[in-house]
Design a protein around this motif. Structure first.
Motif, PDB file in Angstrom:
ATOM      1  N   ASN A  84       0.941  -1.129  -0.028  1.00 26.94           N
ATOM      2  CA  ASN A  84      -0.140  -0.046  -0.073  1.00 26.94           C
ATOM      3  C   ASN A  84       0.923   1.358   0.050  1.00 26.94           C
ATOM      4  O   ASN A  84       0.537   2.340  -0.635  1.00 26.94           O
ATOM      5  CB  ASN A  84      -0.946  -0.041   1.129  1.00 26.94           C
ATOM      6  N   HIS A  87       2.043   1.643  -3.412  1.00 29.32           N
ATOM      7  CA  HIS A  87       1.127   2.053  -4.336  1.00 29.32           C
ATOM      8  C   HIS A  87       0.854   3.602  -4.199  1.00 29.32           C
ATOM      9  O   HIS A  87       0.642   4.333  -5.192  1.00 29.32           O
ATOM     10  CB  HIS A  87      -0.138   1.158  -4.177  1.00 29.32           C
ATOM     11  N   ASP A  88       0.913   3.983  -2.954  1.00 29.93           N
ATOM     12  CA  ASP A  88       0.570   5.426  -2.861  1.00 29.93           C
ATOM     13  C   ASP A  88       1.852   6.351  -3.360  1.00 29.93           C
ATOM     14  O   ASP A  88       1.583   7.412  -4.009  1.00 29.93           O
ATOM     15  CB  ASP A  88       0.443   5.515  -1.205  1.00 29.93           C
ATOM     16  N   GLN A  89       3.146   5.767  -3.115  1.00 30.34           N
ATOM     17  CA  GLN A  89       4.043   6.552  -3.643  1.00 30.34           C
ATOM     18  C   GLN A  89       4.153   6.574  -5.224  1.00 30.34           C
ATOM     19  O   GLN A  89       4.227   7.657  -5.776  1.00 30.34           O
ATOM     20  CB  GLN A  89       5.359   5.994  -3.348  1.00 30.34           C
ATOM     21  N   LEU A  90       3.780   5.387  -5.903  1.00 29.84           N
ATOM     22  CA  LEU A  90       3.608   5.430  -7.123  1.00 29.84           C
ATOM     23  C   LEU A  90       2.669   6.402  -7.692  1.00 29.84           C
ATOM     24  O   LEU A  90       2.509   6.963  -8.751  1.00 29.84           O
ATOM     25  CB  LEU A  90       3.526   4.196  -7.832  1.00 29.84           C
ATOM     26  N   TYR A  91       1.499   6.383  -6.990  1.00 29.35           N
ATOM     27  CA  TYR A  91       0.401   7.187  -7.358  1.00 29.35           C
ATOM     28  C   TYR A  91       0.878   8.615  -7.384  1.00 29.35           C
ATOM     29  O   TYR A  91       0.272   9.456  -8.348  1.00 29.35           O
ATOM     30  CB  TYR A  91      -0.854   6.903  -6.454  1.00 29.35           C
ATOM     31  N   HIS A  92       1.354   9.073  -6.440  1.00 29.89           N
ATOM     32  CA  HIS A  92       1.593  10.488  -6.243  1.00 29.89           C
ATOM     33  C   HIS A  92       2.741  10.956  -7.157  1.00 29.89           C
ATOM     34  O   HIS A  92       2.831  11.936  -7.740  1.00 29.89           O
ATOM     35  CB  HIS A  92       1.951  10.874  -4.726  1.00 29.89           C
ATOM     36  N   PHE A  94       3.177   9.754 -10.262  1.00 29.35           N
ATOM     37  CA  PHE A  94       2.663   9.805 -11.823  1.00 29.35           C
ATOM     38  C   PHE A  94       1.660  10.694 -11.905  1.00 29.35           C
ATOM     39  O   PHE A  94       1.156  11.384 -12.855  1.00 29.35           O
ATOM     40  CB  PHE A  94       2.136   8.377 -12.118  1.00 29.35           C
ATOM     41  N   TYR A  95       0.868  10.985 -10.723  1.00 26.63           N
ATOM     42  CA  TYR A  95      -0.369  11.941 -10.722  1.00 26.63           C
ATOM     43  C   TYR A  95      -0.139  12.992  -9.731  1.00 26.63           C
ATOM     44  O   TYR A  95      -0.840  13.258  -8.834  1.00 26.63           O
ATOM     45  CB  TYR A  95      -1.755  11.045 -10.394  1.00 26.63           C
ATOM     46  N   GLN A  97       0.190  16.381  -7.939  1.00 24.89           N
ATOM     47  CA  GLN A  97      -0.348  17.970  -8.102  1.00 24.89           C
ATOM     48  C   GLN A  97       0.279  18.996  -8.763  1.00 24.89           C
ATOM     49  O   GLN A  97       1.420  19.114  -8.498  1.00 24.89           O
ATOM     50  CB  GLN A  97      -0.762  18.385  -6.542  1.00 24.89           C
TER      51      GLN A  97
END
Length: 98
Positions: A84, A87-92, A94-95, A97
């Motif tokens: 998790n 996943h959070d690190q990869l999400y931030h 690529f997406y 702000q």
């Protein structure tokens, strides 16, 4: 003397007729190759099953099943936590702000 001869002849006849009533010996049949192989496989299978059963009984005595279950639960909890986080690190990454 005649009586002795008669008795001897009767005993001889009795012995000869008794020999005719003898039970014949039954010859044991020789095992064939297939029977030998089958018996060997069966004995090896039984040895394997008994050895495995012995191992299982010794493992149950040490309560290794419970220990393995606890290790699995702890490991899966840790792996899911780190998955998790990744996943959070990869999400931030690529997406992010903008």
């Amino acid at each position: 003397m005649m009586k002795l001869l008669v008795v001897a002849v009767l005993v001889a006849l009795l012995a000869l007729s008794a020999e005719g009533f003898r039970v014949t010996r039954q010859v044991e049949e020789e095992e064939g190759t297939l029977t030998k192989i089958t018996d060997k496989v069966k004995s090896l299978y039984q040895d394997t099953v008994s050895t495995a059963s012995g191992y299982l009984e010794s493992i149950r005595g040490m309560k290794l099943e419970e220990k393995a279950k606890n290790i699995y639960l702890d490991t899966s909890m840790v792996v899911s936590t780190y998955a998790n986080i990744a996943h959070d690190q990869l999400y931030h990454f690529f997406y992010a702000q903008k």
